[in-house]
Structures are given as C-alpha cells and as structure tokens.
Write a protein that holds these residues in place. Structure first.
Motif, short mmCIF file in Angstrom:
data_model
loop_
_atom_site.label_atom_id
_atom_site.label_comp_id
_atom_site.label_asym_id
_atom_site.label_seq_id
_atom_site.Cartn_x
_atom_site.Cartn_y
_atom_site.Cartn_z
N ARG A 193 -15.48 2.91 4.54
CA ARG A 193 -14.35 2.67 3.28
C ARG A 193 -13.49 0.73 3.19
N ARG A 194 -12.55 0.34 4.28
CA ARG A 194 -12.46 -0.71 4.19
C ARG A 194 -14.11 -1.46 3.34
N ARG A 200 1.19 -1.18 0.24
CA ARG A 200 -0.21 0.27 0.27
C ARG A 200 1.21 1.21 -0.35
N ARG A 208 -5.90 -1.67 -1.52
CA ARG A 208 -6.77 -2.40 -0.92
C ARG A 208 -6.82 -4.24 0.64
N GLY A 209 -6.21 -4.24 -0.64
CA GLY A 209 -5.30 -5.62 -0.36
C GLY A 209 -6.97 -7.05 -0.48
N ALA A 229 -12.08 7.25 -2.24
CA ALA A 229 -12.77 6.03 -1.71
C ALA A 229 -12.97 5.25 -1.63
N GLN A 230 -10.89 4.86 -1.37
CA GLN A 230 -10.04 3.53 -1.27
C GLN A 230 -10.27 3.48 0.49
N PRO A 231 -9.68 2.44 1.38
CA PRO A 231 -9.53 3.33 2.83
C PRO A 231 -8.53 3.66 3.16
N ILE A 232 -8.08 4.39 2.90
CA ILE A 232 -6.96 4.93 2.60
C ILE A 232 -7.17 6.34 3.22
N ASP A 233 -6.37 7.01 4.65
CA ASP A 233 -6.29 8.22 5.30
C ASP A 233 -6.15 9.87 3.92
N VAL A 283 -11.81 5.72 7.24
CA VAL A 283 -10.78 4.75 6.65
C VAL A 283 -11.64 3.32 6.80
#
Lengths: 268, 300
Positions: B79-80, A4, B108-109, A113-117, B76
């Motif tokens: 959105r995961r 990541r 994302r993994g 929109a991804q799980p990233i700060d 975060v």
C-alpha cells in the motif's frame, strides 16, 4: 514521536472532542448537583433514623449504611453506582465509536488503504479513547475536589484520587473489552451490548451478591468488587486492585489487536 | 508479459462470503505503465477484487498482489506504493477537505501542500468546506485529490467518476493520462463503458465473479457484433448470404441487405466481390456492444 503516530491517536481524539466535552459536562453537573445537597443531609439525625428503619439488605445493596457521613454520602450517591457506571458507558461508547462503528460505516476503509498496519490503526484508536477517558476522569477529580472544598466534605484528597482512578480503570477495562470485540467483529450493536451489559452485570454482582450467603463469595468475580471492594474513600487502596483492572485491560486490547489481523474489514 | 513488467498479478482469486461466491477464480496481469480497465456491472466482483488487492479482504483461494508483494502478507509495503479511490465514498464528515488531506499527509509522508493546492484548483474544489457540506461530486473530487496527491506507482480507482460532471470526467481522464506518462500504472474499475474505452489500454470484463473477456480495447471491439447494411445494384445472392457462418438475422428487402455479423467480415467481403455493390455501411462496434454481447452469450 513522528507525525504518523501522532495522527493515529490525534485524529480519533479530534473526532471524539465533542463527545468528550459532553461527557465531562454531564458528569461535572451530576457531581456538582449531588454535592450541593450535602449541607442538607449533614448531621441530620432524622435521616439516619429513617435509614435504620429500612431492611438490612436494602441498606447494604444501596450503600446507605453510612449515609450521614461524608464518605457514605459520596458512596451512596455517586461512587457505588452512578459515576463508575457512567464512566463504563462512556468508555464503551467512545471505544465503539472509534472502532466498530467507524468500520461498519465504511469510514475506516480509506484509512486502512494507507500504508499502515491495521493493528496500529486500532491501537491508535484504543489509546485515543483511553486519553479521552483520562481527560474525563481528571475533570471529574477537579470538580469533585472543588465541590469537596466548597461544602467542606473533608474527604482525604488521596482517597478521592484513588477512587476516581479506580473508576477510570474500571472504564478502561470495559473500553478494552469493546476494543477486543471490535477486533473480532465490527458490529457496533454487539460491542455496545456486550460492553455495557458486562458493566451492568458486574455492578449487579458486586452490589447484590453479598446479600446472599450462597452468592456472596462469587462477588469477587466482578471487576466492580476489585475496584471498590476496599472502600477507597476511607482507606488506602491496595495496589493489586489497580493491577487487577489494568492487566486485563492490556490483555483484552491485545486480543483485539491480534483478532483484527485475522479477518476481513467490513465494507460500507 | 515479463515478470519484471508485471505490476498487478492475480492468480486464481476466489472470495467467498459464506455460501456466496463473489469472485470465482480470476486471473489477471497488469503491466507497468498501462491503464487497465476493470469492467463489469454492479455485483460482478470488481470492488471485492480491489479490496483483496488492498489487503482489506483475505482471499478464500488464490493469490493477489502487486510489485511481487502479497496483498495479505505484505499489505503495508504494497500500500506504500499505491493510492486508492473507493467506490463507496465514506469520508469523515467532521473534517474539511484541507484537514483530511493534511491527515493523510501525516499518515503517508511525502505530503506537498503546493501540489494539494494545485490539484484543488484543477478540480475546482474548495478544501475549506466540511465534507458533510459537499455534494456527491465534490466529495468524489476530494477522493481523487487524495489519490493523485502522493507519488504512487499504482493508482487504484473504483468507479472514480461517479457523480462527476462531464467537464470533470474529462479532466479526470487527462489526470489519468498524465499519471501514465510519468510511469504510473492505473487500475480503473468502472461500469462506465465509455470511460474505460477512452482511458484504458487493456480491459478485463467481469461477469458474476469471473473474467469473461480480457484484451485490448481494439481486440474486444473486434469480437463484438457489427451491424451492416449493403445496397446491391444487381440481385442480392440471398441463399449464399444466409449461408454465411457469422451472419445473424439477415434481412433482404428488395436490393438492400441488413444483418449483424458476429465474426470476421472477410467471408462477406469475398462474397460481395463477385457482385455489384452500390454502397455499404458497417457500424463500428463500441465496447458497449462487446460488453453486452458477452453478457448475452455467457451462461450465468
């Protein structure tokens, strides 16, 4: 280092690949072309006499005082204005291209929109711009050293490394300013205008203010004076000059990272 | 709806841009495993609401979130658990579809190349082409591939079939049903009534930043106006027909009545029971009629 983090820096780096190559080629061509005329100036007494005819202010403003010496020639033709200014512009353009410009065009939305700060996204892009700047600077150094050897300028390698490192740090400072503005507001025209405007203003302050006894003390406000006020091509550079450029860079980037969490993300 | 069953929760959401109020107090709950249609014309506040849900915009007032997480505070973590297809597609042109999928896989993994290839084949998508060289429909397919590539509990789709051909629209609906079958919740924003009608369990209809109706597709159809035609074998009871409360614009022409019903059909049936009716036609309302009806009836 996980995938990541690599992607957060590597993705923007890939995007800047072509621009970085063009900046490298442009600067390399400028240095090669400039150095190639040195043999014609070397030891030319006529030129020194012509410069002596010019007003003192003009000679000082354009760094022509030692034009006939290798260090004076490099300062006047490359390192007093052109190279630092081009590096400042490159840093601002590259930083803007990966931050405000991407956001304003809507291309950042899918990433955010991804799980990233969003701070990680901005920091990744700031680091990528810094890496691109480092690549440009290293290539610049290689070309400069090669040209130096080819025409026998005889400038101390350590001084050349210092000078180009100061150029890179000056670029980093203005790139960080771009990141800070992009963090506050994603308007590419604002980022480019302020970033390059501050760069040009700093150059003007450092080169013209010393001509006036009233304004001369204020030249120290300019980052250009912090970088090149110590004649880095002819003497060792004080450590504080590096710090004076690096520390505000970190502060400005931090301002951008804090600001970007406190606002809406611009849409397309 | 049980709190544990609620996936998306929106309470009193308001979003202002200066003096413009894009969203004016929305309350919505979406249950786990349902396909929720979010319907409204352009500029009604659908995308703004979705962008608040993703944490891209900060609500002016109210709260929005999913899985008990606040979209702004816990963005975060939230959105995961979701994937997203934006309405306005702005993809990085310099990349190929393959590179973009790999890039998102790193971010994302949980990236499965076999699943990527399977989805590409299903969507008939060439992932080796640069995104700048793709048509609007194929770019949309790339976004859909990214949304279905990862295991998500919530799939947020903003105008997902814009630019897709009818065959692909059908394939998309199959993919939505499959996702629901695996327990995923789907938040489907669209201005395409037929798409929502076919895919959604429940629907909220937006107008000028407010929810003007919310319910199942069947309920909304029930609220819609119905076009009726009745052929009488005896003299039509004109006065009684015109007196029916929900009868709109009745026209009696010889032995034929044409009218629009804005409410229950029951009073009409009771009246017709005492007359000789040769035949009767009731056109089943679709969501489009319900939708337009709401727009006609509500002040802006």
């Amino acid at each position: 280092m996980n995938g990541r983090i690599l992607e957060l820096v590597g993705g923007p780096l890939r995007a800047m690949r072509r621009a970085t190559i063009w900046w490298c080629l442009g600067l390399a061509a400028l240095i090669a072309a400039t150095i190639s005329i040195w043999p014609a100036f070397k030891g030319s007494s006529g030129l020194s006499q012509a410069i002596d005819q010019l007003p003192t202010g003009v000679v000082q403003a354009f760094g022509l005082a030692d034009f006939g010496t290798p260090a004076g020639f490099l300062r006047a033709n490359l390192y007093d204005f052109f190279v630092p200014l081009l590096i400042v512009i490159a840093a601002v353009v590259l930083a803007n291209g990966q931050t405000a410009s991407e956001e304003a065009s809507g291309r950042l939305e899918l990433y955010l929109a991804q799980p990233i700060d969003r701070r990680a996204v901005l920091l990744g892009r700031a680091i990528a711009a810094l890496v691109a700047l480092a690549v440009i600077s290293v290539l610049l150094l290689i070309v400069q050293l090669g040209a130096d050897a080819a025409v026998g300028l005889g400038i101390d390698t350590g001084y050349l490394v210092s000078t180009i490192a100061l150029c890179a740090l000056l670029g980093a400072l203005h790139g960080s300013l771009a990141v800070a503005i992009a963090g506050v507001r994603a308007r590419p025209s604002l980022v480019l205008g302020v970033g390059i405007g501050v760069g040009v203003a700093g150059c003007v302050v450092a080169s013209l203010f010393p001509l006036s006894s009233v304004l001369a003390p204020w030249r120290h406000l300019s980052p250009w004076d912090w970088a090149f006020g110590g004649n880095s091509l002819e003497q060792a550079t004080d450590l504080w000059r590096y710090a004076a450029l690096a520390v505000p860079s970190v502060i400005l980037t931090t301002i951008g990272l804090v600001a970007v969490t406190r606002r809406d993300i611009s849409g397309a | 709806m049980d709190r544990a069953d609620t996936v998306v929760q929106i309470d009193g959401l308001v979003k202002r841009y200066g003096k413009v109020e894009a969203v004016r107090g929305i309350d919505i709950k979406v249950a786990r495993g349902e396909v929720f249609g979010f319907l409204g014309p352009n500029g009604s506040g659908k995308s703004t609401t979705i962008r608040c849900l993703l944490g891209l915009l900060r609500p002016t007032a109210g709260t929005i979130g999913a899985f008990g997480l606040d979209a702004t505070r816990d963005g975060v973590a939230l959105r995961r658990r979701l994937t997203y297809v934006p309405g306005e597609l702005r993809l990085p042109d310099r990349l190929t579809g393959m590179e973009l999928a790999t890039s998102f896989g790193h971010l994302r993994g949980g990236f499965d190349p076999a699943r990527r290839d399977q989805l590409a084949e299903r969507l008939r998508l060439d992932l080796h082409r640069h995104l700048r060289d793709l048509s609007t429909g194929n770019r949309r397919k790339v976004a859909l591939l990214l949304a279905f590539l990862f295991d998500a509990e919530l799939i947020v789709l903003d105008e997902p079939t814009n630019g897709l051909d009818p065959l692909m629209q059908r394939e998309f609906l199959v993919m939505v049903r499959e996702a629901r079958a695996t327990g995923a919740t789907v938040f489907l924003s669209s201005h395409s009534l037929s798409e929502v009608q076919r895919a959604a369990d429940r629907v909220a209809i937006l107008r000028a930043g407010k929810v003007v109706a919310q319910g199942t597709v069947a309920e909304l159809r029930g609220r819609a106006r119905q076009r009726i035609e009745v052929w009488f074998e005896d003299e039509p009871p004109a006065a009684e027909l015109k007196a029916l409360a929900d009868m709109v614009d009745p026209v009696i022409d010889d032995h034929r009545l044409t009218a629009t019903l804005s409410g229950s059909i029951q009073p009409l049936l009771e009246l017709l029971a005492s007359h000789r009716v040769g035949s009767m036609l009731v056109e089943e309302p679709d969501l489009e009629e319900a939708f337009l009806d709401l727009y006609d009836g509500e002040p802006a």
